[in-house]
Design an enzyme around this catalytic site. Structure first.
Site, short mmCIF file in Angstrom:
data_model
loop_
_atom_site.label_atom_id
_atom_site.label_comp_id
_atom_site.label_asym_id
_atom_site.label_seq_id
_atom_site.Cartn_x
_atom_site.Cartn_y
_atom_site.Cartn_z
N TYR A 105 3.90 -58.73 116.39
CA TYR A 105 2.30 -58.29 117.00
C TYR A 105 2.28 -56.93 116.63
O TYR A 105 3.29 -56.10 116.39
CB TYR A 105 2.42 -58.17 118.66
CG TYR A 105 1.32 -58.70 119.32
CD1 TYR A 105 0.51 -59.70 119.02
CD2 TYR A 105 0.85 -57.89 120.19
CE1 TYR A 105 -0.67 -60.07 119.71
CE2 TYR A 105 -0.63 -58.11 120.86
CZ TYR A 105 -1.29 -59.17 120.67
OH TYR A 105 -2.38 -59.59 121.04
N TRP A 107 1.42 -54.05 117.22
CA TRP A 107 1.74 -52.65 118.04
C TRP A 107 3.10 -52.38 117.70
O TRP A 107 3.38 -51.30 118.50
CB TRP A 107 1.49 -52.73 119.51
CG TRP A 107 0.27 -53.14 119.78
CD1 TRP A 107 -0.48 -53.99 120.01
CD2 TRP A 107 -0.82 -51.84 119.87
NE1 TRP A 107 -2.08 -53.82 120.46
CE2 TRP A 107 -2.18 -52.38 120.39
CE3 TRP A 107 -0.70 -50.56 119.83
CZ2 TRP A 107 -3.23 -51.96 120.49
CZ3 TRP A 107 -1.92 -49.67 120.03
CH2 TRP A 107 -3.35 -50.35 120.50
#
Length: 760
Positions: A105, A107
């Protein structure tokens, strides 16, 4: 220690002696979350060496329900590398690269080199490819819908910028609000948090604000917004009624509808009741939304009388039939007819991240090339449990009839599926099915505790990188602050070792180490810049300086101004070249859960046994689940658990008071949380932020005893069109917890064993 420049998703900062964190001097509103940065070096929760799950190590690869409940055996790096490389090689040779799910992901880091998603994709691509995911949990319904209706994601990527709104908008109509807490973070980092001050400028000028949300604090109190506490999940009905009222009263813009839109005739047949016998007027919507009909009519009149910006938060599409409120919001803006005017129109996501509304830079930024994935197969990101539980099962996605692949090996680097996925009981069951799960982790999160091989990775403070975001104003030299803790390695170093063992080392590294890549990325970036944007300094000078300014003046952009002025010369990339209020493409799919025009579809999960609606929104105390053990997050806990907010009337009816530990239940599961009574939450609603680390250590008490809302959310797609995440809204009940209170264990190290024995 010398002062070092650095950056994270929460902002740019310097690190001084004794890990003193100082926000960038020119940031007008530094993120409070910077307080948690020192928790990166918490040795109690860090994974400090490679580990293998005992059952997998002793019995070999294969489906195993013990994932998540086993203990761990410490490995040497040599054994860990051999085991990981061996499993990758076995899976691709026995089943093909289409058996490997490579997930991440975005982030994981503000740095563009040590960006876990780029690193794992690059590694798996040189290894022959992998099954990937598409879309995001944040915008799973929004992006696919926008591509059909306006032909691009410009309402997300290039909305009208804040300086224009501050000067021109007369009425902000905010569906889901513009929450300042979300705008503290940004992919790639943020050097200046400007949203709050721009909204204050608009307010001082006289702009009015209407907040349409179950939560009063989805807009700053200082903006004096009129709060319409809408029933959760009914935004589409309100939007349709507003559109009907505008047309019925003659307050709409027929010229814009004819010149810049297609499909109004079909849409109006639906609004007027000609298509189904139900007029979508204010009285109709009032019963659904629990907002007075007179208030709806007054709002429509004010929108027509002012330069109005309709803001559509990401939250409204993160629910069942989430495509509909976004499409209805666009249709409402079309009927109003102010799209393309300064301060008017619509946007999707103001306040969702810091980068929206500041304008994109007119040039690219340094990135790590990921190469090409030879495997064509993919899944919508929120359908991972469906894939693992149902290999070979057919499903619909955006006009395609697809089939889930049979995944034997999951390789995860960056992100935590036990934070962002729904119905964690179901995910745990799905997670037992692959033969091997390998993760890179910094902390002993549930992602690590459900893996077979856990490879310890460094945090941002332990490596060098380039910090930059596509819509930020600076390039930051992210200078290593401390050496790696324990035996932690960067994702890059781990993949270098694995690539060498698998015979693709040169292809993966191209002969460069960390600093070699940073200099290469910087030099490549400079070579592509327009002459007037070149900073004029080489990499060595940049690294000493610590920061380069990428622009000096605010970007001023009005979304769709050229399209409004001449839609023939500036058509949208839709089949018609116009905004599609009726999409022949979507209509041709025949999806009952996403028809060819914006439609009110009642919720399909209401149950009298669960009379409250849980709003599971993003937290104010952390980014997703990151640093849940950090100071900012821990200070917000109630009784060591995530706080649950409830209206005083609902609490009184259940005999509850602030500070109680409560048990929240749904059709999917249960959790424990600490109660906070607040009239900022409308009646019939409870609010619990996402991101508490999943703690299933006392299943006899609750699915999660720490307060992770995905212990109770439903794992079902938004519709057949987008298959997006639907975790925002869930029917629940809340009662006082009765019985012994189990301690939260997820913030403690799991059981691990040192070994000096040979490893299989």
């Amino acid at each position: 220690m010398d002062t070092k420049q650095h950056a994270c998703h929460w902002g740019a900062f310097t690190v001084g002696p004794e890990l003193k964190i100082t926000p960038a001097e020119d940031d007008p509103a530094p993120a409070r979350l910077l307080r948690s940065i020192p928790a990166n070096l918490d040795t109690e929760l860090r994974v400090l060496a490679p580990y293998a799950r005992r059952g997998w190590l002793e019995s070999g690869p294969g489906p195993d329900p013990a994932r998540g409940s086993d203990d761990y055996v410490r490995l040497t790096w040599a054994d860990a590398e051999r085991l990981a490389a061996g499993e990758l090689d076995r899976s691709r040779r026995a089943y093909g690269n289409g058996s490997i799910y490579g997930s991440s992901y975005g982030w994981a880091s503000a740095g563009r080199f040590h960006h876990a998603q780029s690193q794992i994709h690059r590694f798996l691509n040189v290894l022959g490819g992998y099954v990937r995911s598409v879309q995001t949990y944040s915008l799973g319904a929004g992006r696919p819908l926008l591509l059909h209706v306006v032909g691009s994601t410009d309402p997300i990527e290039n909305p009208t910028t804040w300086p224009v709104l501050a000067r021109h908008t007369g009425h902000f109509v905010c569906f889901g609000g513009i929450p300042e807490k979300n705008a503290q973070v940004n992919p790639g980092g943020v050097t200046r948090h400007t949203m709050a001050q721009e909204l204050r400028k608009a307010h001082r000028r006289g702009a009015q604000f209407t907040l349409i949300s179950p939560l009063r604090d989805d807009l700053a109190a200082e903006l004096d917004a009129r709060w319409l506490p809408i029933a959760p999940g009914t935004d589409t009905a309100l939007m349709l009624a507003l559109a009907f009222t505008l047309v019925d009263r003659g307050w709409h813009d027929q010229t814009f509808l004819e010149a810049n839109c297609v499909g109004f005739e079909q849409f109006w047949r639906y609004l007027s009741g000609a298509a189904d016998g139900t007029v979508k007027d204010a009285r109709w919507a009032s019963e659904i939304c629990e907002i007075p009909a007179a208030t709806i009519t007054e709002l429509a009149e004010s929108m027509a009388a002012n330069r109005t910006m309709i803001t559509l938060s990401w939250s409204i599409q993160r629910a069942r039939f989430g495509e509909q409120p976004l499409w209805a919001g666009i249709a409402l803006a079309c009927v109003l007819g102010q799209i393309g005017l300064p301060g008017g129109g619509f946007a999707h996501g103001y306040g969702s991240i810091a980068g929206l509304g500041v304008g994109k830079l007119p040039f690219s930024l340094p990135t790590l090339g990921q190469g090409r994935n030879p495997v064509d197969d993919f899944i919508p990101v929120a359908r991972i449990a469906d894939m693992l539980l149902g290999p070979g099962t057919e499903y619909d996605y955006d006009g395609q009839r697809r089939r889930y692949p049979d995944i034997k090996l999951v390789y995860w680097a960056g992100g935590n599926p036990f934070h962002h996925h729904q119905d964690l009981t179901r995910l745990v069951r799905a997670w037992s099915r692959p033969e091997t799960v390998i993760v890179h982790e910094q902390f002993w999160t549930s992602n690590a505790r459900h893996a077979d091989l856990v490879l310890p990775t460094t945090t941002t403070l332990e490596r060098n990188d380039l910090g930059c975001a596509r819509n930020d104003s600076a390039l930051i030299a992210m200078q290593q602050v401390v050496p790696p803790l324990g035996e932690a390695r960067s994702d890059f170093e781990i993949f270098v070792a694995l690539a060498a063992r698998l015979g693709v080392g040169d292809e993966f590294t191209e002969g460069r180490d960390e600093f070699g890549w940073l200099e290469h990325m910087y030099t490549q970036w400079r070579a592509k810049l327009p002459a007037d944007a070149d900073p004029g300094i080489d990499f060595e000078e940049f690294w000493r300086a610590g920061r380069i300014e990428l622009r000096t003046q605010p970007i001023e952009l009005v979304l769709y101004d050229q399209f409004r002025a001449d839609p023939d010369k500036n058509p949208l990339p839709t089949p018609s070249g116009r905004i599609e209020l009726f999409s022949q493409t979507i209509d041709s799919f025949g999806y009952e859960d996403c028809p060819g025009h914006p439609t009110w579809i009642p919720p399909d999960d209401r149950d009298p046994a669960f009379p409250l609606i849980l709003v599971a929104n993003n937290p104010a105390t952390r980014l997703h689940s990151q640093l849940d053990h950090g100071a900012a997050s821990v200070d917000g806990k109630v009784g060591d658990r995530e706080p649950l907010r409830m209206h005083p009337d609902d609490a009184s009816a259940r005999g509850l008071v602030t500070g109680d530990i409560v048990r929240l239940t749904s059709a999917q599961g249960s959790l424990l949380a600490g109660l906070v009574i607040s009239d900022a939450v409308r009646t019939g609603v409870v609010q619990l932020s996402t991101g508490a680390w999943f703690d299933p250590s006392a299943p006899e008490v609750a699915t999660c005893i720490h307060g992770n809302p995905n212990a109770v959310t439903r794992d079902i797609g938004s519709s057949k069109l987008a298959q997006g995440c639907t975790g925002q809204l869930t029917p629940v009940e809340v009662r006082a917890h009765d019985g012994p209170l189990p301690p939260v264990r997820v913030h403690r190290r799991p059981v691990t064993t040192a070994t000096g024995q040979p490893i299989r």
